[in-house]
Design an enzyme around this catalytic site. Structure first.
Site, PDB file in Angstrom:
ATOM      1  N   CYS A  28       0.793  -1.240   0.000  1.00  0.00           N
ATOM      2  CA  CYS A  28       0.000   0.000   0.000  1.00  0.00           C
ATOM      3  C   CYS A  28       0.821   1.285   0.000  1.00  0.00           C
ATOM      4  O   CYS A  28       0.777   2.066  -0.947  1.00  0.00           O
ATOM      5  CB  CYS A  28      -0.933   0.035   1.207  1.00  0.00           C
ATOM      6  SG  CYS A  28      -2.071  -1.351   1.318  1.00  0.00           S
TER       7      CYS A  28
ATOM      8  N   HIS B  91      -1.793   6.109   2.240  1.00  0.00           N
ATOM      9  CA  HIS B  91      -1.897   5.137   3.315  1.00  0.00           C
ATOM     10  C   HIS B  91      -2.373   5.909   4.544  1.00  0.00           C
ATOM     11  O   HIS B  91      -2.018   7.072   4.739  1.00  0.00           O
ATOM     12  CB  HIS B  91      -0.532   4.488   3.568  1.00  0.00           C
ATOM     13  CG  HIS B  91      -0.631   3.216   4.342  1.00  0.00           C
ATOM     14  ND1 HIS B  91      -1.434   2.168   3.955  1.00  0.00           N
ATOM     15  CD2 HIS B  91      -0.023   2.826   5.495  1.00  0.00           C
ATOM     16  CE1 HIS B  91      -1.314   1.187   4.827  1.00  0.00           C
ATOM     17  NE2 HIS B  91      -0.467   1.553   5.761  1.00  0.00           N
TER      18      HIS B  91
END
Ligand SMILES: [Ca+2]
Ligand SMILES: [Ca+2]
Length: 442
Positions: A67, A121
């Site tokens: 991510c 994120h």
């Protein structure tokens, strides 16, 4: 002409022309198991609808299969090693102080910018990025319903729940609702609306009605030859203690696909709101995922790998410049192409330091063909790297500079990457050329 003057003229042009709105739909951990990418079971009518009016890129790749590094790379327009973010802990700007990431760049040049759900994120946005930032987290009841952990609790994230709570109590349902509200607002500025859905990222929780789309007896059990892992270097695997039995494997696939169909329904709500708003004709819509995921291919069940299944992502663009809608485009695309694509669409000067290139030529001209290579890297223990190149024909991977093994797959004859040809003398010249190309990468 100096930069200040160019920016001033670009802003003036932006104010006079039809607003060039941008809707970015980011999905978390979604591989290409979608109807429009040819999956025989997975039901995604809304993403398919977007593909019918846009261009579907069949060779789009993430630059890092996790991510935060993937998102930092694409939001900064730099390769992961250049951005200096190779894990989920390092803040995106830590090594890039003073660099304007995509949202800040658009905002500072006249755009209204809004983030709903997961774009960076979590918690890693810069205050300069967004006019509005919303992150609905769902109600406490979404975890109620039939389900279980598929590893007896060993890996907490391998958990599925066919939730009793309706769509709008789940985070993604609430993310769609907030995005719809933002699309219904009238404003003078063009918008950059970034909507980040959380499913199909684990844990695999979706309303039960989406699980009902996938009768257990239709879920396939096996996904490759038993000897497939034999020619794979050990470093290619993040770990080897993650195993699922046949029943668990089928449940995992069913839960993942149910989450995809749930997410697809939320995408549909946002696309409907864009159409209702009357702004669809002046909005570039881009749908993509931050990286893919394995559902047992090569005996692997997660991300953090460098095979096709994790590096390849869905990438669908639709907008006013599209000629010949519904087309598939095989040009190679990297996620860091998003930043220059958006600045090009906005009519703004390219941001400094961009490593990608705009994909807009492929939307407006079906004959626009380019031959590039997509680069993906991943970090293993002890700071050792895996580095991969994907050309239109080959995938080439070096682990720890080749000391930890090499992989070479020929997609012309082996689209599932079952046969590692790195030691096949017949491929020696190809291997040499690919190695040279990889080692010239940043
Ligand atoms: Ca992800
Ligand atoms: Ca193999």
């Amino acid at each position: 002409m100096d930069l200040t003057r160019r920016v001033f003229l670009a802003q003036a042009a932006l104010a006079q022309a039809a607003p060039r709105n941008i809707l970015l739909i980011a999905v978390d951990d979604l591989n290409t198991d979608l109807g429009c990418y040819g999956h025989p079971l997975v039901q995604t009518p809304n993403i398919d609808r977007l593909a019918r009016r846009g261009v579907r890129f069949t060779r789009a790749y993430c630059n890092y299969p996790v991510c935060n590094p993937s998102r930092t790379s694409l939001l900064s327009g730099r390769y992961p090693e250049q951005a200096g973010v190779l894990d989920n802990r390092t803040a995106p700007h830590e090594k890039l102080a003073g660099v304007q990431f995509l949202p800040e760049y658009l905002r500072s040049r006249g755009y209204f910018t809004a983030s709903v759900g997961k774009i960076y994120h979590d918690g890693m946005d810069s205050p300069a990025d967004w006019d509005v930032q919303l992150n609905p987290r769902g109600s406490a009841d979404v975890g109620k319903g039939e389900g279980r952990n598929l590893t007896g609790g060993k890996f907490p994230y391998f958990h599925w729940t066919a939730s009793e709570a309706p769509d709008d109590e789940h985070p993604d349902g609430q993310i769609a609702a907030e995005a719809v509200k933002l699309l219904e607002q009238k404003r003078a500025k063009p918008f950059f609306l970034a909507v980040g859905f959380r499913k199909p990222h684990d844990r695999y929780i979706a309303p039960k009605k989406y699980f009902d789309l996938y009768p257990p007896d239709r879920i396939p059990a096996a996904v490759g030859p038993a000897d497939d892992p034999n020619d794979i270097p050990a470093m290619a695997y993040p770990q080897r203690d993650l195993k699922l039995g046949v029943a668990e494997a089928k449940e995992f696939r069913r839960a993942y696909w149910s989450c995809i169909s749930f997410m697809d329904a939320q995408v549909g709500k946002v696309l409907d709101a864009l159409d209702r708003s009357g702004q669809g004709g002046s909005t570039l819509v881009l749908f993509f995922s931050d990286h893919g995921l394995h559902l047992g291919e090569h005996d692997w069940w997660n991300k953090v790998a460098l095979w096709e299944r994790t590096t390849r992502v869905p990438f669908i663009a639709a907008g006013p410049m599209v000629r010949d809608p519904g087309r598939a485009c095989a040009n190679l695309v990297e996620l860091l192409d998003i930043y220059p694509t958006f600045t090009s669409y906005a009519g703004l000067p390219a941001a400094p330091g961009q490593m990608g290139r705009s994909v807009l030529p492929a939307l407006s001209d079906p004959r626009a063909v380019w031959e590039r290579a997509a680069y993906t890297m991943v970090l293993r223990g002890g700071g050792k790297k895996g580095r991969a190149l994907r050309t239109s024909r080959f995938r080439y991977v070096e682990w720890d500079g080749g000391q930890g093994g090499v992989e070479l797959y020929d997609h012309d004859s082996d689209p599932n990457e079952f046969r590692n040809l790195a030691d096949d003398a017949a491929y020696g010249a190809h291997r040499e050329g690919l190695q040279k190309m990889l080692r010239s990468r940043p």
